[in-house]
Design a protein around this motif. Structure first.
Motif, PDB file in Angstrom:
ATOM      1  N   GLU A   1      57.788  13.468  30.121  1.00  0.00           N
ATOM      2  CA  GLU A   1      56.879  12.603  29.162  1.00  0.00           C
ATOM      3  C   GLU A   1      57.961  11.343  28.717  1.00  0.00           C
ATOM      4  O   GLU A   1      57.594  10.491  28.204  1.00  0.00           O
ATOM      5  N   LEU A   2      59.362  11.509  28.925  1.00  0.00           N
ATOM      6  CA  LEU A   2      60.400  10.654  28.197  1.00  0.00           C
ATOM      7  C   LEU A   2      60.496   9.593  29.276  1.00  0.00           C
ATOM      8  O   LEU A   2      60.359   9.865  30.362  1.00  0.00           O
ATOM      9  N   GLU A   3      61.211   8.446  28.336  1.00  0.00           N
ATOM     10  CA  GLU A   3      61.784   7.386  29.440  1.00  0.00           C
ATOM     11  C   GLU A   3      63.134   7.902  29.982  1.00  0.00           C
ATOM     12  O   GLU A   3      63.612   9.007  29.295  1.00  0.00           O
ATOM     13  N   ASP A   4      63.402   7.477  31.118  1.00  0.00           N
ATOM     14  CA  ASP A   4      64.877   7.909  31.721  1.00  0.00           C
ATOM     15  C   ASP A   4      66.007   7.906  30.627  1.00  0.00           C
ATOM     16  O   ASP A   4      66.003   7.103  30.002  1.00  0.00           O
ATOM     17  N   GLY A   5      66.845   8.761  30.875  1.00  0.00           N
ATOM     18  CA  GLY A   5      67.957   8.919  30.031  1.00  0.00           C
ATOM     19  C   GLY A   5      67.796   9.440  28.597  1.00  0.00           C
ATOM     20  O   GLY A   5      68.565   9.486  27.953  1.00  0.00           O
ATOM     21  N   LYS A   6      66.475   9.449  28.161  1.00  0.00           N
ATOM     22  CA  LYS A   6      66.313  10.044  26.696  1.00  0.00           C
ATOM     23  C   LYS A   6      66.454  11.685  26.901  1.00  0.00           C
ATOM     24  O   LYS A   6      66.146  12.243  27.759  1.00  0.00           O
ATOM     25  N   GLU A   7      66.829  12.096  25.608  1.00  0.00           N
ATOM     26  CA  GLU A   7      67.092  13.425  25.341  1.00  0.00           C
ATOM     27  C   GLU A   7      65.813  14.308  25.139  1.00  0.00           C
ATOM     28  O   GLU A   7      65.407  13.880  24.211  1.00  0.00           O
ATOM     29  N   PRO A   8      65.490  15.275  25.831  1.00  0.00           N
ATOM     30  CA  PRO A   8      64.386  16.038  25.193  1.00  0.00           C
ATOM     31  C   PRO A   8      64.506  16.739  23.975  1.00  0.00           C
ATOM     32  O   PRO A   8      65.496  17.049  23.699  1.00  0.00           O
ATOM     33  N   PRO A   9      63.454  16.584  23.037  1.00  0.00           N
ATOM     34  CA  PRO A   9      63.809  16.936  21.703  1.00  0.00           C
ATOM     35  C   PRO A   9      64.276  18.374  21.531  1.00  0.00           C
ATOM     36  O   PRO A   9      64.838  18.830  20.759  1.00  0.00           O
ATOM     37  N   ILE A  10      63.922  19.348  22.543  1.00  0.00           N
ATOM     38  CA  ILE A  10      64.508  20.644  22.377  1.00  0.00           C
ATOM     39  C   ILE A  10      65.883  20.789  22.847  1.00  0.00           C
ATOM     40  O   ILE A  10      66.584  21.846  22.146  1.00  0.00           O
ATOM     41  N   LEU A  11      66.377  19.902  23.374  1.00  0.00           N
ATOM     42  CA  LEU A  11      67.646  19.981  23.767  1.00  0.00           C
ATOM     43  C   LEU A  11      68.538  19.412  22.432  1.00  0.00           C
ATOM     44  O   LEU A  11      69.508  19.979  22.052  1.00  0.00           O
ATOM     45  N   THR A  12      67.819  18.346  21.659  1.00  0.00           N
ATOM     46  CA  THR A  12      68.256  17.875  20.418  1.00  0.00           C
ATOM     47  C   THR A  12      68.691  19.046  19.396  1.00  0.00           C
ATOM     48  O   THR A  12      69.441  19.258  18.708  1.00  0.00           O
ATOM     49  N   GLU A  13      67.349  19.890  19.517  1.00  0.00           N
ATOM     50  CA  GLU A  13      67.525  21.080  18.483  1.00  0.00           C
ATOM     51  C   GLU A  13      68.390  21.932  19.022  1.00  0.00           C
ATOM     52  O   GLU A  13      69.170  22.603  17.968  1.00  0.00           O
ATOM     53  N   ALA A  14      68.786  22.342  20.198  1.00  0.00           N
ATOM     54  CA  ALA A  14      69.626  23.289  20.846  1.00  0.00           C
ATOM     55  C   ALA A  14      70.974  22.769  20.057  1.00  0.00           C
ATOM     56  O   ALA A  14      71.992  23.472  19.649  1.00  0.00           O
ATOM     57  N   ARG A  15      71.257  21.400  20.352  1.00  0.00           N
ATOM     58  CA  ARG A  15      72.768  20.751  19.925  1.00  0.00           C
ATOM     59  C   ARG A  15      72.852  20.764  18.430  1.00  0.00           C
ATOM     60  O   ARG A  15      74.058  21.290  17.887  1.00  0.00           O
ATOM     61  N   ALA A  16      71.803  20.914  17.523  1.00  0.00           N
ATOM     62  CA  ALA A  16      71.749  20.780  16.300  1.00  0.00           C
ATOM     63  C   ALA A  16      72.078  22.312  15.741  1.00  0.00           C
ATOM     64  O   ALA A  16      73.114  22.653  14.950  1.00  0.00           O
ATOM     65  N   MET A  17      71.548  23.091  16.574  1.00  0.00           N
ATOM     66  CA  MET A  17      71.643  24.619  16.017  1.00  0.00           C
ATOM     67  C   MET A  17      73.416  24.879  16.487  1.00  0.00           C
ATOM     68  O   MET A  17      74.103  25.579  15.728  1.00  0.00           O
ATOM     69  N   LEU A  18      74.032  24.558  17.519  1.00  0.00           N
ATOM     70  CA  LEU A  18      75.433  24.522  17.700  1.00  0.00           C
ATOM     71  C   LEU A  18      76.249  24.041  16.853  1.00  0.00           C
ATOM     72  O   LEU A  18      77.030  24.773  16.289  1.00  0.00           O
ATOM     73  N   LYS A  19      75.813  22.837  16.261  1.00  0.00           N
ATOM     74  CA  LYS A  19      76.595  22.364  15.112  1.00  0.00           C
ATOM     75  C   LYS A  19      76.552  23.036  13.950  1.00  0.00           C
ATOM     76  O   LYS A  19      77.382  23.610  13.216  1.00  0.00           O
ATOM     77  N   LYS A  20      75.193  23.876  13.655  1.00  0.00           N
ATOM     78  CA  LYS A  20      75.219  24.589  12.313  1.00  0.00           C
ATOM     79  C   LYS A  20      75.995  26.063  12.930  1.00  0.00           C
ATOM     80  O   LYS A  20      76.510  26.537  11.924  1.00  0.00           O
ATOM     81  N   TRP A  21      76.205  26.561  13.855  1.00  0.00           N
ATOM     82  CA  TRP A  21      76.770  27.564  14.341  1.00  0.00           C
ATOM     83  C   TRP A  21      78.133  27.522  13.927  1.00  0.00           C
ATOM     84  O   TRP A  21      78.967  28.257  13.576  1.00  0.00           O
ATOM     85  N   GLU A  22      78.813  26.265  14.414  1.00  0.00           N
ATOM     86  CA  GLU A  22      80.105  26.144  13.899  1.00  0.00           C
ATOM     87  C   GLU A  22      80.408  25.874  12.668  1.00  0.00           C
ATOM     88  O   GLU A  22      81.369  26.133  12.241  1.00  0.00           O
ATOM     89  N   ALA A  23      79.548  25.576  11.952  1.00  0.00           N
ATOM     90  CA  ALA A  23      79.575  25.291  10.490  1.00  0.00           C
ATOM     91  C   ALA A  23      79.414  26.602   9.671  1.00  0.00           C
ATOM     92  O   ALA A  23      79.355  26.776   8.430  1.00  0.00           O
TER      93      ALA A  23
END
Ligand code: ARG
Length: 584
Positions: free
Chosen positions: A211-233
């Motif tokens: 659904e996305l334009e080329d090179g854009k990050e799928p929202p679920i990946l953004t969520e996973a990254r955010a979760m990793l930041k929280k895990w690290e914190a």
């Protein structure tokens, strides 16, 4: 009484007395005599032509005469083109057999005081174990056993990759789509459940990508990254979810390990080690081992070792996979003071380990000269390549079940086993696992494997069950032979047949096979040995009568020979992690 050592020592003596030359016993070229020639052991005499200033066949003749005269065990000799073939007298072989008959753990070497860490399996906690892990685990386990037999103290280790964005991917998918599903609520094995949500994540991410334009990050990946930041914190909710989901995975892994018969002595977790290594790098920056680029990142220049420049700290100061491995190695040394370490990891990481070993060497680590990457090739199926992102893999548990089922079908086709239902299940389990393990371990680690379960359980050909069958034959012989056996009778047996001697010659090589397999980190050497011994025994069994032998002495000899074959086969297969059934 080690026959090859005796021959070596006597060749040294002979060369000294005949040609006034000093050679070492290690330099003597000695091999079992090739089938097409007469004799048991062959000495290559070419190396002595310079000292003797004679033609090789003359030297062979002189050495042969000397040895027959001076060494009681050597009965006869012949020379073929500079190869001196020696025949060992029958008295030696019956004595050798008699000594073996009550030896425990024949082939094992005395402790050598050296400690080795063998790291294997090392899975990630986002999916169940698959066929590739099975090869890794079998190689690691078998190598550990072989090293132990060769006299090492072995610490079996794994490092579990329990953190990172890929772990958060299954966590995010579980939170969004699982409605609280657990192993208990679903009846699913914990690692399977997590694996299911890892696949869910990838499916969703792919759909979003479309659904996305080329090179854009799928929202679920953004969520996973955010979760990793929280895990690290150290966010308590994320950490709790992480701990819960990982505990499901570990319960699943443990079940698979138990089914494969493997255990570990020590486990590292990346969540504990991922910050390690930074201090070492910073300390050694000043010494000039590492250098800093303008953007702040830290590197090492390995060009003079024919490797590249390698990043060890990112510009934001965070570490990479390499940094972690440096720190983990040092932490292991602090804990275990090992002399060496072997990593069982697939061949796609060859470069990583070259670089790691070079860095540890430059850091002056004491064990750096004894680091081994036991690198192995892929395992594919006749139907093609495996992919865990999409879930099209051969699952380890399914595979184990399949080979056991296959063993059962085969066994039922052969006819009824006269044992209890429970014993039958145990026999099929042993045959199935032997098939699987042998099929993988008989292949040199570096080679790729195409795995075909049906082929592996075949009783013919070079398979685990074929070797088990030799052991089962011996058990059957001893079930029939109920009376007490006077083993010393065998010493009076003097007409040893070639088929009997062939077995003893092979058994004689077993300690060297272990030493060599340990040195080369290659269980396939033990696997081939076990097959050769089983094959030689099957032939003997076919050609020579045991219970209806000509004399009581011959019968005693053959019974003890059979017993020793069974025991050596059992030891060899145990080194491959394979158990023997009493019947099949
Ligand atoms: N978990 C890693 C992977 O799946 C393998 C770890 C290998 N061991 C190591 N010390 N780097 O690729």
């Amino acid at each position: 009484m080690d026959i090859t050592l005796i021959i070596r020592e006597q060749v040294v003596e002979a060369v000294k007395n005949l040609y006034q030359a000093e050679v070492t016993k290690e330099s003597v070229l000695l091999n079992p005599t090739r089938k097409e020639f007469d004799g048991d052991y062959t000495v290559v005499v070419f190396p002595y032509s310079k000292a003797a200033r004679k033609r090789p066949d003359m030297i062979g003749d002189e050495l042969g005469k000397y040895l027959v005269e001076h060494v009681e065990l050597i009965d006869n000799y012949n020379v073929i083109k500079g190869f001196l073939n020696l025949s060992i007298g029958n008295a030696y072989w019956s004595k050798f057999l008699h000594e073996l008959s009550n030896l425990e753990n024949y082939g094992y070497q005395k402790p050598n005081g050296k400690k080795i860490i063998v790291e294997f399996s090392s899975p990630n906690t986002n999916k169940p174990l698959h066929l590739g892990h099975v090869r890794n685990i079998l190689l690691g386990w078998s190598t550990s056993k072989i090293k132990e037999a060769a006299g090492f103290e072995v610490i079996k280790t794994q490092i579990i990759n329990d953190r990172g964005v890929h772990i958060c991917k299954s966590m995010v998918a579980w939170e969004k789509y699982a409605n609280g599903e657990t192993p208990a609520s679903s009846g699913m094995k914990g690692d399977k459940l997590i694996g299911k949500y890892y696949v869910t994540y990838n499916t969703v991410a792919e759909e979003q990508e479309k659904e996305l334009e080329d090179g854009k990050e799928p929202p679920i990946l953004t969520e996973a990254r955010a979760m990793l930041k929280k895990w690290e914190a150290n966010d308590p909710d994320v950490r709790a979810l992480w701990a819960k989901m990982n505990s499901w995975v570990y319960a699943g892994f443990d079940e698979t390990y138990a089914n494969l018969g493997v255990t570990f002595d020590h486990i590292d977790y990346e969540s504990n080690t991922y910050l390690l290594g930074k201090d070492v790098i910073n300390k050694n920056l000043e010494k000039g081992i590492f250098y800093r680029k303008d953007d702040g990142s830290v590197w090492i220049d390995l060009e003079d070792a024919k490797l590249d420049h390698k990043l060890v700290l990112r510009s934001d100061g965070t570490s990479v996979y390499m940094t972690q491995d440096i720190g983990t190695a040092q932490q292991r040394y602090e804990k275990f003071k090992m002399d060496s370490m072997a990593y069982v990891v697939g061949d796609e990481q060859n470069y990583h380990f070259k670089v790691l070993f070079e860095i540890l060497d430059r850091l002056g680590e004491s064990y750096a000269s004894d680091l081994v990457h036991l690198s192995y090739g892929m395992v594919d199926l006749p139907t093609g390549k495996m992919k865990s992102r999409t879930g099209t893999v051969v699952d380890a548990d399914d595979l184990i079940e399949e080979v056991i089922q296959e063993a059962r079908t085969n066994s039922e086709e052969r006819g009824a086993l006269e044992v209890s239902e429970e014993e039958k299940l145990e026999i099929w389990r042993r045959i199935g696992l032997a098939a699987l393990k042998y099929h993988i371990l008989k292949v040199h680690p570096k080679k790729r494997i195409i795995f075909n379960p049906a082929e592996s359980v075949d009783l013919q050909g070079q398979t685990g069950p074929y070797i088990q069958n030799a052991f089962v034959r011996v058990s059957a012989v001893f079930r029939k032979f109920a009376t007490d056996l006077d083993e010393s009778l065998l010493l009076k047996y003097t007409d040893i047949e070639q088929a009997e001697k062939d077995i003893l010659l092979l058994i004689r090589q077993f300690p060297e096979v272990i030493t060599s397999a340990a040195k080369n980190y290659d269980p396939s050497e033990v696997a081939h040995f076990a097959y050769d011994l089983a094959k030689t025994y099957h032939k003997f069994y076919h050609d020579i009568s045991i219970l209806r032998a000509e004399t009581e002495e011959a019968k005693a000899f053959r019974l003890v020979l059979s017993k020793v074959v069974a025991s050596v086969l059992k030891t060899a297969m145990n080194l491959l992690g394979i158990e023997m059934p009493e019947r099949m």
